[in-house]
Design a protein around this motif. Structure first.
Motif, PDB file in Angstrom:
ATOM      1  N   VAL A   1      18.521   0.961  -2.288  1.00 40.86           N
ATOM      2  CA  VAL A   1      18.366   0.535  -0.899  1.00 40.86           C
ATOM      3  C   VAL A   1      19.247  -0.685  -0.654  1.00 40.86           C
ATOM      4  O   VAL A   1      19.705  -1.347  -1.597  1.00 40.86           O
ATOM      5  CB  VAL A   1      16.896   0.199  -0.570  1.00 40.86           C
ATOM      6  N   HIS A   2      19.457  -0.988   0.610  1.00 42.02           N
ATOM      7  CA  HIS A   2      20.168  -2.205   0.974  1.00 42.02           C
ATOM      8  C   HIS A   2      19.152  -3.254   1.425  1.00 42.02           C
ATOM      9  O   HIS A   2      18.198  -2.941   2.142  1.00 42.02           O
ATOM     10  CB  HIS A   2      21.175  -1.936   2.091  1.00 42.02           C
ATOM     11  N   LEU A   3      19.384  -4.482   0.983  1.00 45.74           N
ATOM     12  CA  LEU A   3      18.530  -5.606   1.358  1.00 45.74           C
ATOM     13  C   LEU A   3      19.375  -6.659   2.054  1.00 45.74           C
ATOM     14  O   LEU A   3      20.470  -6.983   1.595  1.00 45.74           O
ATOM     15  CB  LEU A   3      17.884  -6.244   0.127  1.00 45.74           C
ATOM     16  N   ARG A   4      18.838  -7.205   3.141  1.00 44.63           N
ATOM     17  CA  ARG A   4      19.507  -8.320   3.814  1.00 44.63           C
ATOM     18  C   ARG A   4      18.851  -9.623   3.380  1.00 44.63           C
ATOM     19  O   ARG A   4      17.624  -9.755   3.431  1.00 44.63           O
ATOM     20  CB  ARG A   4      19.414  -8.164   5.325  1.00 44.63           C
TER      21      ARG A   4
ATOM     22  N   PHE B   1      13.662 -11.091   1.932  1.00 43.84           N
ATOM     23  CA  PHE B   1      14.568  -9.939   2.050  1.00 43.84           C
ATOM     24  C   PHE B   1      13.982  -8.924   3.025  1.00 43.84           C
ATOM     25  O   PHE B   1      12.765  -8.767   3.109  1.00 43.84           O
ATOM     26  CB  PHE B   1      14.753  -9.228   0.696  1.00 43.84           C
ATOM     27  N   ARG B   2      14.881  -8.222   3.742  1.00 44.75           N
ATOM     28  CA  ARG B   2      14.474  -7.090   4.572  1.00 44.75           C
ATOM     29  C   ARG B   2      15.310  -5.872   4.204  1.00 44.75           C
ATOM     30  O   ARG B   2      16.491  -5.987   3.876  1.00 44.75           O
ATOM     31  CB  ARG B   2      14.686  -7.386   6.061  1.00 44.75           C
ATOM     32  N   TYR B   3      14.693  -4.700   4.294  1.00 45.85           N
ATOM     33  CA  TYR B   3      15.440  -3.460   4.150  1.00 45.85           C
ATOM     34  C   TYR B   3      16.379  -3.316   5.352  1.00 45.85           C
ATOM     35  O   TYR B   3      16.003  -3.646   6.489  1.00 45.85           O
ATOM     36  CB  TYR B   3      14.483  -2.264   4.099  1.00 45.85           C
ATOM     37  N   CYS B   4      17.575  -2.836   5.094  1.00 50.43           N
ATOM     38  CA  CYS B   4      18.552  -2.746   6.171  1.00 50.43           C
ATOM     39  C   CYS B   4      19.578  -1.649   5.885  1.00 50.43           C
ATOM     40  O   CYS B   4      19.624  -1.078   4.796  1.00 50.43           O
ATOM     41  CB  CYS B   4      19.262  -4.090   6.363  1.00 50.43           C
ATOM     42  N   GLU B   5      20.420  -1.388   6.880  1.00 50.91           N
ATOM     43  CA  GLU B   5      21.561  -0.513   6.716  1.00 50.91           C
ATOM     44  C   GLU B   5      22.652  -1.270   5.949  1.00 50.91           C
ATOM     45  O   GLU B   5      22.562  -2.482   5.743  1.00 50.91           O
ATOM     46  CB  GLU B   5      22.097  -0.067   8.076  1.00 50.91           C
ATOM     47  N   GLU B   6      23.691  -0.575   5.564  1.00 54.16           N
ATOM     48  CA  GLU B   6      24.773  -1.210   4.807  1.00 54.16           C
ATOM     49  C   GLU B   6      25.449  -2.324   5.597  1.00 54.16           C
ATOM     50  O   GLU B   6      25.969  -3.283   5.012  1.00 54.16           O
ATOM     51  CB  GLU B   6      25.807  -0.155   4.404  1.00 54.16           C
ATOM     52  N   ASP B   7      25.392  -2.239   6.934  1.00 57.33           N
ATOM     53  CA  ASP B   7      26.024  -3.278   7.755  1.00 57.33           C
ATOM     54  C   ASP B   7      25.073  -4.418   8.099  1.00 57.33           C
ATOM     55  O   ASP B   7      25.432  -5.327   8.852  1.00 57.33           O
ATOM     56  CB  ASP B   7      26.601  -2.674   9.036  1.00 57.33           C
ATOM     57  N   GLY B   8      23.848  -4.380   7.552  1.00 60.56           N
ATOM     58  CA  GLY B   8      22.901  -5.463   7.763  1.00 60.56           C
ATOM     59  C   GLY B   8      21.931  -5.254   8.904  1.00 60.56           C
ATOM     60  O   GLY B   8      21.003  -6.050   9.072  1.00 60.56           O
ATOM     61  N   THR B   9      22.107  -4.204   9.689  1.00 55.16           N
ATOM     62  CA  THR B   9      21.174  -3.942  10.779  1.00 55.16           C
ATOM     63  C   THR B   9      19.916  -3.255  10.235  1.00 55.16           C
ATOM     64  O   THR B   9      19.972  -2.516   9.256  1.00 55.16           O
ATOM     65  CB  THR B   9      21.811  -3.049  11.856  1.00 55.16           C
TER      66      THR B   9
ATOM     67  N   THR C   1       0.828  -1.189   0.000  1.00 53.83           N
ATOM     68  CA  THR C   1       0.000   0.000   0.000  1.00 53.83           C
ATOM     69  C   THR C   1       0.876   1.258   0.000  1.00 53.83           C
ATOM     70  O   THR C   1       2.099   1.173  -0.105  1.00 53.83           O
ATOM     71  CB  THR C   1      -0.964  -0.021   1.212  1.00 53.83           C
ATOM     72  N   THR C   2       0.246   2.422   0.132  1.00 53.32           N
ATOM     73  CA  THR C   2       0.932   3.702  -0.019  1.00 53.32           C
ATOM     74  C   THR C   2       2.115   3.841   0.940  1.00 53.32           C
ATOM     75  O   THR C   2       2.011   3.529   2.130  1.00 53.32           O
ATOM     76  CB  THR C   2      -0.053   4.850   0.227  1.00 53.32           C
ATOM     77  N   ASN C   3       3.227   4.315   0.416  1.00 45.69           N
ATOM     78  CA  ASN C   3       4.417   4.547   1.234  1.00 45.69           C
ATOM     79  C   ASN C   3       4.088   5.433   2.430  1.00 45.69           C
ATOM     80  O   ASN C   3       3.238   6.327   2.344  1.00 45.69           O
ATOM     81  CB  ASN C   3       5.517   5.226   0.417  1.00 45.69           C
TER      82      ASN C   3
ATOM     83  N   SER D   1      16.683  -0.638  10.700  1.00 46.25           N
ATOM     84  CA  SER D   1      16.392   0.612  11.402  1.00 46.25           C
ATOM     85  C   SER D   1      15.307   1.348  10.638  1.00 46.25           C
ATOM     86  O   SER D   1      15.120   1.117   9.438  1.00 46.25           O
ATOM     87  CB  SER D   1      17.648   1.488  11.488  1.00 46.25           C
ATOM     88  N   PRO D   2      14.567   2.233  11.301  1.00 46.76           N
ATOM     89  CA  PRO D   2      13.549   3.020  10.593  1.00 46.76           C
ATOM     90  C   PRO D   2      14.132   3.805   9.427  1.00 46.76           C
ATOM     91  O   PRO D   2      13.478   3.970   8.389  1.00 46.76           O
ATOM     92  CB  PRO D   2      12.999   3.939  11.683  1.00 46.76           C
ATOM     93  N   ASP D   3      15.355   4.289   9.558  1.00 46.65           N
ATOM     94  CA  ASP D   3      15.963   5.074   8.490  1.00 46.65           C
ATOM     95  C   ASP D   3      16.251   4.234   7.248  1.00 46.65           C
ATOM     96  O   ASP D   3      16.295   4.762   6.129  1.00 46.65           O
ATOM     97  CB  ASP D   3      17.266   5.717   8.979  1.00 46.65           C
ATOM     98  N   ALA D   4      16.474   2.944   7.433  1.00 50.53           N
ATOM     99  CA  ALA D   4      16.798   2.065   6.307  1.00 50.53           C
ATOM    100  C   ALA D   4      15.556   1.519   5.625  1.00 50.53           C
ATOM    101  O   ALA D   4      15.649   0.927   4.543  1.00 50.53           O
ATOM    102  CB  ALA D   4      17.672   0.908   6.788  1.00 50.53           C
ATOM    103  N   ASN D   5      14.408   1.698   6.250  1.00 49.40           N
ATOM    104  CA  ASN D   5      13.137   1.212   5.704  1.00 49.40           C
ATOM    105  C   ASN D   5      12.514   2.350   4.892  1.00 49.40           C
ATOM    106  O   ASN D   5      12.012   3.314   5.466  1.00 49.40           O
ATOM    107  CB  ASN D   5      12.223   0.784   6.852  1.00 49.40           C
ATOM    108  N   PRO D   6      12.521   2.262   3.558  1.00 51.51           N
ATOM    109  CA  PRO D   6      12.134   3.422   2.746  1.00 51.51           C
ATOM    110  C   PRO D   6      10.646   3.707   2.678  1.00 51.51           C
ATOM    111  O   PRO D   6      10.241   4.792   2.254  1.00 51.51           O
ATOM    112  CB  PRO D   6      12.671   3.055   1.358  1.00 51.51           C
ATOM    113  N   ASN D   7       9.817   2.749   3.094  1.00 52.67           N
ATOM    114  CA  ASN D   7       8.378   2.919   2.867  1.00 52.67           C
ATOM    115  C   ASN D   7       7.504   2.584   4.068  1.00 52.67           C
ATOM    116  O   ASN D   7       6.294   2.716   3.996  1.00 52.67           O
ATOM    117  CB  ASN D   7       7.933   2.082   1.663  1.00 52.67           C
TER     118      ASN D   7
END
Length: 230
Positions: A114-117, A164-172, A102-104, A174-180
């Motif tokens: 984005v980074h995906l784990r 897959f999950r959205y993540c930071e570059e180090d794999g953690t 649904t809507t971002n 966080s809300p900031d790494a989740n684009p939507n």
């Protein structure tokens, strides 16, 4: 073997998917949805775009096209199916996978890398990666927030069907790494069979080395014959 890339009115990533599969030496053809699935179909891509202009709900109208009954039948028989972006929305709307997009959270169209784990390395779509590996794949969507009720989300997690999950570059995460704003940072999920997957990011856009990174190649290699027992 031939991968059928389904084109609906408003699809715009079908040719990108074909170019990427051609580069990987995976035979692929674009199929107009009204023509049905060819008998020789051994894999299916539901590509990105704006099928039917995203009227009603993104993917809702395409999900009711007669060809999607053929796709569900093929998926039940073990044919690999991958829904990408609008194809992921269509996949959820047609019951291939749980949940909905649904809507971002930002209420804006977002186009960025984005980074995906990688949550599992034992599926056709992830056998080329290691569990926990972080890959760089772009998104381009306005309705990419994955939503699902809490009970089904718990079952999805318990059954290890998050791909897959959205993540930071180090794999953690966080809300900031989740684009939507997707629940549990989910970017891609499996259907009842591991041969069926949907994801919001675009692996076909990071496959050709002459235009940039190639982190998406491993996902599309899910259409190759099984390797390592997967």
């Amino acid at each position: 073997m031939t991968v059928s890339i389904i084109r609906f009115g408003g699809s715009n990533c079908d040719r990108d998917a074909k170019r990427a599969l051609d580069y990987l030496d995976i035979d692929a053809e674009i199929v107009w949805h009204e023509d049905g699935l060819p008998e020789e179909t051994t894999g299916i891509v539901i590509p990105g775009g704006f099928s039917y202009g995203d009227y009603l709900r993104a993917g809702a109208m395409a999900a009711r096209s007669p060809i999607m009954a053929d796709v569900r039948e093929a998926a039940a028989a073990g044919v690999p199916v991958l829904g990408i972006c609008n194809g992921a929305q269509i996949g959820c709307e047609s019951g291939l996978t749980e949940g909905a997009f649904t809507t971002n959270e930002s209420a804006r169209f977002q186009c960025e890398h984005v980074h995906l784990r990688v949550e599992r390395d034992d599926t056709p779509w992830t056998v080329a990666y290691d569990e926990g590996e972080v890959i760089d794949v772009p998104i381009a969507h306005g309705e990419g927030r994955y939503e699902i009720d809490d009970d089904r989300l718990a079952a999805l997690e318990d059954e290890n069907r998050v791909l897959f999950r959205y993540c930071e570059e180090d794999g953690t995460t966080s809300p900031d790494a989740n684009p939507n704003g997707s629940k549990h940072d989910i970017a891609g999920v499996l259907g009842d069979r591991e041969s069926v997957a949907v994801l919001m990011p675009h692996p076909e856009r990071v496959t050709l080395p002459d235009v940039g990174p190639t982190d998406g190649q491993g996902i599309l290699r899910g259409f190759e014959p099984p390797r390592n027992g997967v």
